[in-house]
Design a protein around this motif. Sequence first.
Motif, PDB file in Angstrom:
ATOM      1  N   TYR A 187      -1.658  13.876  -2.623  1.00  0.00           N
ATOM      2  CA  TYR A 187      -2.151  13.046  -1.466  1.00  0.00           C
ATOM      3  C   TYR A 187      -1.366  11.878  -1.116  1.00  0.00           C
ATOM      4  O   TYR A 187      -1.997  11.985   0.217  1.00  0.00           O
ATOM      5  N   GLN A 188      -0.069  11.991  -1.511  1.00  0.00           N
ATOM      6  CA  GLN A 188       0.397  11.066  -0.224  1.00  0.00           C
ATOM      7  C   GLN A 188       0.926  12.199   0.827  1.00  0.00           C
ATOM      8  O   GLN A 188       0.684  11.504   2.132  1.00  0.00           O
ATOM      9  N   TYR A 189       1.115  13.288   0.563  1.00  0.00           N
ATOM     10  CA  TYR A 189       1.006  14.592   1.160  1.00  0.00           C
ATOM     11  C   TYR A 189       0.082  13.649   2.418  1.00  0.00           C
ATOM     12  O   TYR A 189       0.724  13.887   3.740  1.00  0.00           O
ATOM     13  N   ILE A 190      -0.582  14.439   1.828  1.00  0.00           N
ATOM     14  CA  ILE A 190      -1.593  14.922   2.265  1.00  0.00           C
ATOM     15  C   ILE A 190      -2.352  13.607   3.462  1.00  0.00           C
ATOM     16  O   ILE A 190      -2.140  13.371   5.060  1.00  0.00           O
ATOM     17  N   LEU A 191      -1.813  12.286   3.518  1.00  0.00           N
ATOM     18  CA  LEU A 191      -1.997  11.192   3.672  1.00  0.00           C
ATOM     19  C   LEU A 191      -1.042  11.023   5.036  1.00  0.00           C
ATOM     20  O   LEU A 191      -1.355  10.601   6.413  1.00  0.00           O
ATOM     21  N   LYS A 192       0.107  11.461   4.638  1.00  0.00           N
ATOM     22  CA  LYS A 192       1.391  11.610   5.965  1.00  0.00           C
ATOM     23  C   LYS A 192       1.406  13.078   6.868  1.00  0.00           C
ATOM     24  O   LYS A 192       2.134  12.766   7.483  1.00  0.00           O
ATOM     25  N   TYR A 193       0.772  13.509   6.915  1.00  0.00           N
ATOM     26  CA  TYR A 193       0.547  14.525   7.419  1.00  0.00           C
ATOM     27  C   TYR A 193      -0.596  14.576   8.166  1.00  0.00           C
ATOM     28  O   TYR A 193      -0.252  14.683   9.384  1.00  0.00           O
ATOM     29  N   TYR A 194      -1.343  13.167   7.917  1.00  0.00           N
ATOM     30  CA  TYR A 194      -2.792  13.288   8.497  1.00  0.00           C
ATOM     31  C   TYR A 194      -2.326  12.163   9.407  1.00  0.00           C
ATOM     32  O   TYR A 194      -2.811  11.912  10.979  1.00  0.00           O
ATOM     33  N   TYR A 195      -1.596  10.739   8.676  1.00  0.00           N
ATOM     34  CA  TYR A 195      -1.046   9.926   9.475  1.00  0.00           C
ATOM     35  C   TYR A 195       0.314   9.774   9.646  1.00  0.00           C
ATOM     36  O   TYR A 195       1.135   9.748   8.268  1.00  0.00           O
ATOM     37  N   LYS A 196       1.155   9.632  10.456  1.00  0.00           N
ATOM     38  CA  LYS A 196       2.765   9.413  10.762  1.00  0.00           C
ATOM     39  C   LYS A 196       3.215   7.967  10.584  1.00  0.00           C
ATOM     40  O   LYS A 196       1.894   7.035  10.787  1.00  0.00           O
ATOM     41  N   ASN A 197       3.923   7.836  10.165  1.00  0.00           N
ATOM     42  CA  ASN A 197       5.077   6.612  10.260  1.00  0.00           C
ATOM     43  C   ASN A 197       4.597   5.992   9.404  1.00  0.00           C
ATOM     44  O   ASN A 197       4.415   4.188   9.758  1.00  0.00           O
ATOM     45  N   VAL A 198       3.659   5.995   8.337  1.00  0.00           N
ATOM     46  CA  VAL A 198       3.093   5.129   7.879  1.00  0.00           C
ATOM     47  C   VAL A 198       3.332   4.444   6.364  1.00  0.00           C
ATOM     48  O   VAL A 198       4.849   5.343   5.756  1.00  0.00           O
ATOM     49  N   SER A 199       3.045   3.558   5.754  1.00  0.00           N
ATOM     50  CA  SER A 199       4.446   3.886   4.749  1.00  0.00           C
ATOM     51  C   SER A 199       2.630   3.232   3.584  1.00  0.00           C
ATOM     52  O   SER A 199       1.401   3.393   3.398  1.00  0.00           O
ATOM     53  N   ILE A 200       2.502   3.669   1.914  1.00  0.00           N
ATOM     54  CA  ILE A 200       1.156   3.730   0.849  1.00  0.00           C
ATOM     55  C   ILE A 200       1.566   2.516   0.089  1.00  0.00           C
ATOM     56  O   ILE A 200       2.863   2.947  -0.153  1.00  0.00           O
ATOM     57  N   GLU A 201       1.491   1.359   0.465  1.00  0.00           N
ATOM     58  CA  GLU A 201       1.770   0.301  -0.445  1.00  0.00           C
ATOM     59  C   GLU A 201       0.173  -0.238  -1.393  1.00  0.00           C
ATOM     60  O   GLU A 201      -0.559   0.015  -0.884  1.00  0.00           O
ATOM     61  N   LYS A 202       0.852  -0.836  -2.320  1.00  0.00           N
ATOM     62  CA  LYS A 202       0.486  -1.441  -3.759  1.00  0.00           C
ATOM     63  C   LYS A 202      -0.522  -2.953  -2.986  1.00  0.00           C
ATOM     64  O   LYS A 202       0.383  -3.848  -2.891  1.00  0.00           O
ATOM     65  N   GLY A 203      -1.537  -3.138  -2.512  1.00  0.00           N
ATOM     66  CA  GLY A 203      -1.641  -4.681  -2.454  1.00  0.00           C
ATOM     67  C   GLY A 203      -1.663  -5.396  -3.883  1.00  0.00           C
ATOM     68  O   GLY A 203      -1.671  -5.350  -4.448  1.00  0.00           O
ATOM     69  N   ALA A 204      -1.326  -6.704  -2.952  1.00  0.00           N
ATOM     70  CA  ALA A 204      -0.306  -7.862  -4.002  1.00  0.00           C
ATOM     71  C   ALA A 204      -2.363  -8.436  -4.383  1.00  0.00           C
ATOM     72  O   ALA A 204      -3.647  -8.105  -3.625  1.00  0.00           O
TER      73      ALA A 204
END
Length: 713
Positions: A696-713
């Motif tokens: 899923y991280q590959y998929i997301l970073k393919y369609y959305y660039k220059n983003v981080s996937i973070e765990k919300g506080a």
Amino acid sequence: MTEGNRMFIQDKRSYSRLLLMLLLLTALVSSSTRAVVHAAVKVPDTIRVAFFINLGTKYQSLTPVATLQSANGLNLIWRDPQTGISAGTIAPGQSVRFAMDGYRALLLETTDLGAAIAVLKKVQASSNAAFVTQLTKSGKTVYQVTEGAYSTAAQASSALTKWTNAGVAAGVQTLLSARVAGPWAVEAGSYASAAEAASAAAQLGNAGLDAFAALKPQNGTLSYVVRVGQEKDATALSALQQSVAAAGFANARIPDAVEPYTSLRTDMTLNGSANKPVTLYAIPSGPSTVLRAEPAGSGGILLTERNKRTYRGSMEMSVLNQSLAVVNEVDYEQYLYSVVGAEIGSKWPLEAQKAQAVAARSYALSSGMGFQIANVVDTTTSQAYYGIGYENANATEGVNQTAGEVMTQGGKAINAVFSANSGGITADNAIEIWGGDNSFLSSAVPSPDDGPQKGLLDWYYVALPSGQTGYIRSDLLENSGQTHVSGAKYLRVTGEGTAVRSKPQVVSTVEPVARVGTGTLVVQLGKVAEYSDYSWIEDPMTPDQLLTALNKRAKSPITGPLLTLEVTKRGPSGRVTEIAANGVPVNVGAGDNLRGALNSLKSTLFSVEETGRYTIVDGNGTVREVPSQSGSLQVIGGAGTSGSLPASNAFFMDGNGNLRAVTTSPLFVFSGKGYGHGLGMSQWGAKAFAEQGYDYQYILKYYYKNVSIEKGA
């Protein structure tokens, strides 16, 4: 073995160990770039979803009434900025209704419930704001039929005139003349219980007055009062106050217009013929009265006016901008159970479910309080949210495995828009869709979106012996081995009563263009894919249909008749960014508005065929452009006789020697790829990537660039 050889082997083993360590280190480094990091982004515990809300031109979803029930019953709470106060309970399986205490057309008052229900049904034929209310008056049970939830007396007066002229209550004996009813009333009480208030209301009713028990907050608690009258303005209140006092209620007062309350009406609209009353809470438009319904047990709340769907969490009813507002407050992750379940297929791979969960969570978080009293709405204006019935185990697992994860850029959740199918390539927002610099959106990248097409048959576009044209599915035809004089193939129909469709799709509610029998020879004009979210061809549209649709969106009206419509500009992905009608560019604002402006096309990745547009060169070399140059068209047959072209279809050979069906008057056929705006993640593309083994991280970073996937506080 020599010493040198032993040293070589040892060195080789050392090299192998070093290489293995490097590989492991590389894997660890690679893995760390894909890890979810903890950050300061805060994902709230709950989210507020508006089902019905009036925000003017920004967004409108309106209802005159909300009907709730829960299998285990409901607890009602009066909410204000300081506290929540218990406002009673609703029995398991029992309905309760909420409406705005606005202005209404009072059409009938009768002791005959059957007559009231008959009038109700006449009104309901063209209005969803019809009600039957039960009251006690002059020692009798009476029923009032009203229509509307209007914000002004003038609007209700216009409605009253309409219904009176229509004669909806004609022939029914009424106890009062039709009039405008409104929220102005005199107040009596207070009372310690609902039963005491109901008894007082019955006493006032026996004096011939309209009286309703009501809830009212006083000093941090709720008390009961009686509101007497349904007046359209304040001018009648002084005289009404005297009538109330004469009935034995010397403490009657005229309340200030901004005092909060909610009237309790006995509503017969749902179960009138069965004589099963339902309590309706009438909420005023002025004060900030908010009623909250919470399920008494673990079950959800059924909202009748949203297709009888059942939702988790609580429901809040209030009045905003002179309209009833209904907002669902629900656990954030549980909200996503339904969103992911509604947005993508339940059997899609888990990694696609997880990608959808993170995208949906990011989108919702980035929305803030984008709808004044709600974060999002339940439609695809935000993202689809259809309640518990759309949840499934796979979607829930995808949400749970990514709990709290959001995509961020610059420490903020991104507006992670997505669409069903990009048609093979994502859109470019800056030029093609809504505009703006969304630097987190990958622009015009290939997307493996052809999943909807897999397993579908091709269709043939054919000409019938009658001259009609349409589409026949390929499994209903065979090659006859014969050739038309034009060089086109003859295909033979293999089934009796075979349907010829206006587009390559079976739609059971739409009659076929024609039906043909076994053995019929048809001429092949083309071969296309079956209609799907990936590839589609729409029914031919008439000039009048398109002109009406275009002029709803065009900044400057298009003067008819519409003769030509062509694509004049495309963006980086090939999506249409400009069209011209009769040679003049049409301005509909943002590029994605073209979908609505062209009768709700599935995407802007389209082409348009103008069947009534062609160029003819006669025997003298004279060129004629149709339909720009008017006049009848004559053809000369092989025997030298001439005649006019048929009114429907004619068949021309184009410059490439292909047979083409044309019409003597303009028609427009749109064909294209994809479904939706095409920005961000393509859901079908995510499915394909997941099936190919990408996470899923590959998929997301393919369609959305220059983003981080973070765990919300």
